[in-house]
Design a protein around this motif. Sequence first.
Motif, short mmCIF file in Angstrom:
data_model
loop_
_atom_site.label_atom_id
_atom_site.label_comp_id
_atom_site.label_asym_id
_atom_site.label_seq_id
_atom_site.Cartn_x
_atom_site.Cartn_y
_atom_site.Cartn_z
N THR A 22 0.78 -1.05 -0.05
CA THR A 22 0.14 0.04 -0.03
C THR A 22 0.99 1.18 0.11
O THR A 22 2.04 1.40 0.88
N VAL A 23 0.66 2.08 -1.05
CA VAL A 23 1.56 3.15 -1.10
C VAL A 23 0.51 4.36 -1.29
O VAL A 23 -0.39 4.58 -2.03
N GLU A 24 0.96 5.28 -0.17
CA GLU A 24 -0.21 6.39 0.02
C GLU A 24 -1.77 6.28 -0.17
O GLU A 24 -2.53 7.00 -0.91
N GLY A 25 -1.91 5.14 0.48
CA GLY A 25 -3.50 4.75 0.43
C GLY A 25 -3.93 3.99 -0.90
O GLY A 25 -5.11 3.47 -0.92
N HIS A 26 -3.02 3.74 -1.75
CA HIS A 26 -3.28 2.83 -2.90
C HIS A 26 -2.51 1.58 -2.85
O HIS A 26 -1.54 1.56 -2.66
N LYS A 27 -3.15 0.52 -3.49
CA LYS A 27 -2.69 -0.62 -3.50
C LYS A 27 -2.07 -1.13 -4.82
O LYS A 27 -2.53 -0.77 -5.90
N ALA A 28 -0.97 -1.95 -4.44
CA ALA A 28 -0.49 -2.71 -6.01
C ALA A 28 -0.49 -4.11 -5.30
O ALA A 28 0.01 -4.59 -4.14
#
Length: 103
Positions: A22-28
């Motif tokens: 999770t990066v800045e509230g976004h998923k990969a």
Amino acid sequence: MKPEYLDIPLLKNEKDNQFEITVEGHKALIVYKEHQSIITLIHTEVEPDLEGKGAATAVIEKTLDYIEENKYTLVPLCPLVFAYIKRHPEWKRIVDSSFKGFE
């Protein structure tokens, strides 16, 4: 992997069968299947806000590290993972002997 991803932990979400960062509230994430000591990576996905920022590479690298550290072998069905291993053939060391896609 870009330096900004180094300290982001990889989560093995067993409920949804995916590895995630999770990066800045976004998923990969990478969708996987697990059978005994073999992990099959099926699909890599990043949320639109992360596209083109190296998040897919980061989740792939972290997942490959996890597979190796935990003594699994890999079946790389995901086209992105397959392409990554073609560019970094040293990772063939963890590919399961049943997978003939690189021959």
